[in-house]
Enzyme design. Structure first.
Site, PDB file in Angstrom:
ATOM      1  N   HIS A   1       0.842  -1.208   0.000  1.00  0.00           N
ATOM      2  CA  HIS A   1       0.000   0.000   0.000  1.00  0.00           C
ATOM      3  C   HIS A   1       0.869   1.247   0.000  1.00  0.00           C
ATOM      4  O   HIS A   1       1.362   1.675   1.034  1.00  0.00           O
ATOM      5  CB  HIS A   1      -0.902  -0.029   1.246  1.00  0.00           C
ATOM      6  CG  HIS A   1      -1.925   1.053   1.267  1.00  0.00           C
ATOM      7  ND1 HIS A   1      -3.026   0.999   2.086  1.00  0.00           N
ATOM      8  CD2 HIS A   1      -2.043   2.215   0.579  1.00  0.00           C
ATOM      9  CE1 HIS A   1      -3.761   2.089   1.913  1.00  0.00           C
ATOM     10  NE2 HIS A   1      -3.176   2.840   1.001  1.00  0.00           N
TER      11      HIS A   1
ATOM     12  N   HIS B   1     -10.628   0.550   1.323  1.00  0.00           N
ATOM     13  CA  HIS B   1     -10.389   1.531   2.392  1.00  0.00           C
ATOM     14  C   HIS B   1     -11.671   1.521   3.227  1.00  0.00           C
ATOM     15  O   HIS B   1     -12.657   2.148   2.851  1.00  0.00           O
ATOM     16  CB  HIS B   1     -10.149   2.898   1.737  1.00  0.00           C
ATOM     17  CG  HIS B   1     -10.103   4.044   2.695  1.00  0.00           C
ATOM     18  ND1 HIS B   1      -9.044   4.912   2.765  1.00  0.00           N
ATOM     19  CD2 HIS B   1     -11.001   4.476   3.621  1.00  0.00           C
ATOM     20  CE1 HIS B   1      -9.282   5.830   3.692  1.00  0.00           C
ATOM     21  NE2 HIS B   1     -10.464   5.591   4.222  1.00  0.00           N
TER      22      HIS B   1
ATOM     23  N   HIS C   1       3.125  14.397   1.257  1.00  0.00           N
ATOM     24  CA  HIS C   1       2.513  15.689   0.918  1.00  0.00           C
ATOM     25  C   HIS C   1       3.551  16.793   1.049  1.00  0.00           C
ATOM     26  O   HIS C   1       4.553  16.636   1.745  1.00  0.00           O
ATOM     27  CB  HIS C   1       1.356  16.013   1.859  1.00  0.00           C
ATOM     28  CG  HIS C   1       0.172  15.121   1.692  1.00  0.00           C
ATOM     29  ND1 HIS C   1      -0.598  15.100   0.566  1.00  0.00           N
ATOM     30  CD2 HIS C   1      -0.362  14.190   2.519  1.00  0.00           C
ATOM     31  CE1 HIS C   1      -1.573  14.213   0.699  1.00  0.00           C
ATOM     32  NE2 HIS C   1      -1.444  13.637   1.878  1.00  0.00           N
TER      33      HIS C   1
ATOM     34  N   ASN D   1      -5.205   5.896  -6.847  1.00  0.00           N
ATOM     35  CA  ASN D   1      -5.756   7.261  -6.701  1.00  0.00           C
ATOM     36  C   ASN D   1      -4.749   8.330  -7.108  1.00  0.00           C
ATOM     37  O   ASN D   1      -4.442   9.246  -6.361  1.00  0.00           O
ATOM     38  CB  ASN D   1      -6.277   7.509  -5.276  1.00  0.00           C
ATOM     39  CG  ASN D   1      -5.193   7.448  -4.225  1.00  0.00           C
ATOM     40  OD1 ASN D   1      -4.154   6.827  -4.439  1.00  0.00           O
ATOM     41  ND2 ASN D   1      -5.416   8.087  -3.093  1.00  0.00           N
TER      42      ASN D   1
ATOM     43  N   HIS E   1      -5.386  -0.654   6.030  1.00  0.00           N
ATOM     44  CA  HIS E   1      -5.195   0.104   7.276  1.00  0.00           C
ATOM     45  C   HIS E   1      -6.300  -0.057   8.319  1.00  0.00           C
ATOM     46  O   HIS E   1      -6.962   0.917   8.687  1.00  0.00           O
ATOM     47  CB  HIS E   1      -4.974   1.587   6.985  1.00  0.00           C
ATOM     48  CG  HIS E   1      -5.879   2.182   5.918  1.00  0.00           C
ATOM     49  ND1 HIS E   1      -7.237   2.134   6.000  1.00  0.00           N
ATOM     50  CD2 HIS E   1      -5.596   2.821   4.762  1.00  0.00           C
ATOM     51  CE1 HIS E   1      -7.763   2.729   4.942  1.00  0.00           C
ATOM     52  NE2 HIS E   1      -6.777   3.149   4.173  1.00  0.00           N
TER      53      HIS E   1
ATOM     54  N   HIS F   1       1.449   5.271  -1.989  1.00  0.00           N
ATOM     55  CA  HIS F   1       0.946   6.323  -2.887  1.00  0.00           C
ATOM     56  C   HIS F   1       2.138   7.035  -3.525  1.00  0.00           C
ATOM     57  O   HIS F   1       2.908   7.690  -2.835  1.00  0.00           O
ATOM     58  CB  HIS F   1       0.074   7.302  -2.103  1.00  0.00           C
ATOM     59  CG  HIS F   1      -1.144   6.661  -1.516  1.00  0.00           C
ATOM     60  ND1 HIS F   1      -2.278   6.408  -2.256  1.00  0.00           N
ATOM     61  CD2 HIS F   1      -1.387   6.163  -0.279  1.00  0.00           C
ATOM     62  CE1 HIS F   1      -3.186   5.802  -1.489  1.00  0.00           C
ATOM     63  NE2 HIS F   1      -2.658   5.640  -0.277  1.00  0.00           N
ATOM     64  N   LEU F   2       2.258   6.885  -4.827  1.00  0.00           N
ATOM     65  CA  LEU F   2       3.446   7.396  -5.523  1.00  0.00           C
ATOM     66  C   LEU F   2       3.250   8.812  -6.082  1.00  0.00           C
ATOM     67  O   LEU F   2       4.218   9.473  -6.438  1.00  0.00           O
ATOM     68  CB  LEU F   2       3.854   6.438  -6.635  1.00  0.00           C
ATOM     69  CG  LEU F   2       4.250   5.041  -6.137  1.00  0.00           C
ATOM     70  CD1 LEU F   2       4.437   4.071  -7.301  1.00  0.00           C
ATOM     71  CD2 LEU F   2       5.521   5.090  -5.308  1.00  0.00           C
TER      72      LEU F   2
ATOM     73  N   ASP G   1       1.244   2.620   3.761  1.00  0.00           N
ATOM     74  CA  ASP G   1       0.296   3.673   3.379  1.00  0.00           C
ATOM     75  C   ASP G   1       1.070   4.990   3.205  1.00  0.00           C
ATOM     76  O   ASP G   1       0.627   6.053   3.647  1.00  0.00           O
ATOM     77  CB  ASP G   1      -0.838   3.822   4.400  1.00  0.00           C
ATOM     78  CG  ASP G   1      -1.998   4.675   3.863  1.00  0.00           C
ATOM     79  OD1 ASP G   1      -1.919   5.117   2.691  1.00  0.00           O
ATOM     80  OD2 ASP G   1      -2.962   4.888   4.604  1.00  0.00           O
TER      81      ASP G   1
ATOM     82  N   ASP H   1      -8.832   2.922  -3.070  1.00  0.00           N
ATOM     83  CA  ASP H   1      -8.300   3.486  -1.822  1.00  0.00           C
ATOM     84  C   ASP H   1      -8.288   5.015  -1.818  1.00  0.00           C
ATOM     85  O   ASP H   1      -7.961   5.648  -2.812  1.00  0.00           O
ATOM     86  CB  ASP H   1      -6.884   2.995  -1.541  1.00  0.00           C
ATOM     87  CG  ASP H   1      -6.367   3.555  -0.231  1.00  0.00           C
ATOM     88  OD1 ASP H   1      -7.081   3.453   0.773  1.00  0.00           O
ATOM     89  OD2 ASP H   1      -5.263   4.144  -0.218  1.00  0.00           O
TER      90      ASP H   1
HETATM   91 ZN   LIG Z   1      -6.829   4.404   2.484  1.00  0.00          ZN
END
Ligand SMILES: [Zn+2]
Length: 435
Positions: free
Chosen positions: A63, A182, A311, A97, A233, A65-66, A307, A155
Site C-alpha cells: 500500500h 479503504h 505531501h 488514486n 489500514h 501512494h506514488l 500507506d 483506496d
Molecule cells: Zn486508504
C-alpha cells in the site's frame, strides 16, 4: 566480478520457515551463490560482518501512494522507490488514486511506463474498481488484469454500494485478483460531518465508520464465493475483531495495519483539521493500538503496509491527511517495546504476508525466499542500530512524518532486489561504498 561474503548473520526467511543464527551468504555479481555456515572467504571477496545483523527476503509494501502522474510536487516515483529501497523494500504496490486515477487501460499503461522508467524497485500497479473512484461505474477489470493490474482498489474513497462491491469482488475473483478496500463507510462520514458531501471536508472519522464498512464488506464477501477481500489500514479493536471472526469462518479475507496505527495514538477521529497527527483513518486510542498489536502477532492481521502518503509542507490547519513513511516502516515497528522478541513475525508481515495478500498476481515481485543460485532479493538490517529521519537521511519528497528528528531503532544496511543492489547505507557499510 564482485563478490560479497555476508558473515554470521541471523537468516530469517518466513517463506521457508528458516530462522538461523550464524549464517554466511556469498553473493557474486548479485547472484546468491551459497548459503551456509562458516563459508570460505574467496580471496577477492569483500567481507561484511556486523554483530546482531539480520538477512531477510526483501520486503513488499502492499500500500503505497506514488503521486505520479499528477502531483509531482508531493512525491516522485524515483524518490518514493528510493525511500522504499532504503526501508528494505524490493517491491511496492502503487495505489490507483493518482491524478487522473488509474481507471482506464490508457492510464494503467501510462503508470506502468512511468513505474518502469523511474522505479528504483519494482512497482506493482493496482487499478481502480470504479471510474474516478466514485463508487458508481465499474472499470474494465478484465482488460486491466490482462494488462498487469495486480489487484483493484478505490483506496482513498469507499463509495461502492453493496451491489457494486459484490460485482467487483466476483469479477476480480474470477481473474485471480484481490479487491482491497479503504474501509470507512462514507454514508456515516457524511453524517458525522454534518451532512457535508465533499470528501475533502470530512475531518471527523468515527470508529463506527470503519466497523460498519468492514461488516458490510464481509457480508459481500460471504455472498461472492471464490473472491478475495483485503482490508487496508485497519485501525480499530472492533474492526480487528470482525476480521478475526471472518477468518475463523473460513472466508478469504486479509488485513493490513500501518506502522503509525501500531505506534501512535490520537484523538480517535474526533479532532478537526488542525490535528497534527492527522491521517485517514485517524490514529485511535491505546486500547485500539494494543488490539492491533495482538492481531498482528496472532496472525489476524497479515501485513504491515506503509500507506506512504507524501505531501508538501503546510501549516497544520492546511495539512493533507497521511504520513510519508515508507523509509521508516521497519524502524517504527522495531521501536516498540517487545517487537524485537517477535522479529520473525514482524519480518513475516513484511514479506510472506503481503505476498499472500496478492496471491499469484504477486509472483513478479522479487524476494520470495532466500535461495542459492538465484538473483539476490534480500534485505540486510541491523535491528539495534538507530538513525534519525532528517534532511540528510530522508529520501522521500514528502517530509510529513510525525517521526521527523526522532531517533528510531533499526537500520537497513543494504537492499538487493532481483540481483541488483538497490540501496546501500554508505556510512555503515563503507566496505562497499567505493563501488
Ligand atoms: Zn486508504
Amino acid at each position: 566480478m564482485t563478490q560479497i561474503l555476508l558473515q554470521a548473520v541471523r537468516l530469517l526467511d518466513p517463506f521457508n520457515g528458516v530462522d538461523l543464527e550464524g549464517c554466511d551468504l556469498l553473493l557474486e555479481d548479485g547472484v546468491l551463490q551459497e548459503v551456509g555456515a562458516e563459508l570460505k572467504l574467496p580471496p577477492s571477496a569483500t567481507l561484511l560482518r556486523r554483530e546482531g545483523s539480520v538477512v531477510a527476503p526483501s520486503f513488499v509494501d502492499i500500500h503505497c501512494h506514488l503521486r505520479e502522474p499528477g502531483q509531482p510536487w508531493k512525491e516522485r516515483i524515483a524518490r518514493a522507490t528510493a525511500a522504499a529501497a532504503a526501508g528494505g523494500f524490493g517491491a511496492v504496490c502503487g495505489m490507483a488514486n493518482l491524478t487522473p486515477p488509474v481507471d482506464s487501460l490508457e492510464q494503467f499503461r501510462r503508470s506502468q511506463r512511468d513505474n518502469q522508467s523511474w522505479g528504483r524497485v519494482r512497482v506493482l500497479q493496482f487499478a481502480a474498481c470504479t471510474k474516478g473512484l466514485a463508487g458508481e461505474e465499474l472499470t474494465n477489470l478484465e482488460a486491466l488484469a490482462r494488462a498487469g493490474a495486480v489487484g483493484f482498489s478505490d483506496d482513498g474513497r469507499h463509495g461502492m454500494n453493496q451491489e457494486r462491491l459484490m460485482e467487483v469482488l466476483g469479477r476480480a475473483g474470477a481473474l485471480g485478483r484481490v479487491v482491497a478496500i479503504h474501509p470507512e463507510d462514507e454514508a456515516l462520514l457524511v453524517l458525522a460531518n454534518r451532512g457535508m458531501r465533499d470528501p475533502g471536508q470530512w475531518h471527523l472519522r468515527p470508529p463506527d465508520a470503519e466497523i460498519s464498512a468492514i461488516e458490510k464488506a464481509i457480508s459481500a464477501l460471504r455472498g461472492t464465493p471464490g473472491s478475495r477481500l483485503h482490508l487496508q489500514h485497519v485501525s480499530t479493536a472492533g474492526g480487528v475483531d470482525l476480521v478475526r471472526r471472518a477468518k475463523a469462518e473460513g472466508l478469504a479475507i486479509t488485513a493490513e495495519v500501518t506502522p503509525h496505527h501500531l505506534m501512535l495514538t490520537g484523538a480517535g477521529g474526533d479532532a478537526g483539521p488542525a490535528d497534527p497527527g492527522r491521517c485517514n483513518p485517524p490514529l485511535r486510542t491505546e486500547s485500539d493500538r494494543m488490539a492491533l498489536w495482538e492481531a498482528l502477532l496472532e496472525g489476524t492481521i497479515d501485513a504491515i503496509a506503509s500507506d506512504h502518503a507524501p505531501h508538501e509542507a503546510a501549516p497544520p490547519s492546511e495539512r493533507s491527511p497521511g504520513f510519508s513513511g515508507i523509509q521508516l516502516v521497519l524502524s517504527a515497528v522495531l521501536g516498540q517495546g517487545g517487537a524485537l522478541s517477535h522479529l520473525g513475525r514482524v519480518v513475516e508481515t513484511l514479506t510472506a504476508g503481503p505476498r499472500r495478500v496478492l496471491g499469484e498476481a504477486g509472483a513478479s515481485a522479487p524476494g520470495d525466499g532466500i535461495r542459492a543460485e538465484e538473483p539476490a532479493s534480500l534485505t540486510w538490517f541491523d535491528p539495534n542500530q538507530s538513525w534519525t529521519p532528517s534532511p540528510q537521511s530522508w529520501l522521500s519528497l514528502g517530509t510529513n512524518t510525525p517521526f521527523w528528528g526522532e531517533p528510531l531503532k533499526g537500520t537497513v544496511l543494504a537492499t538487493f532486489a532481483g540481483g541488483r543492489m538497490v540501496h546501500l547505507n554508505r556510512e555503515l557499510v563503507p566496505e562497499l561504498a567505493g563501488d
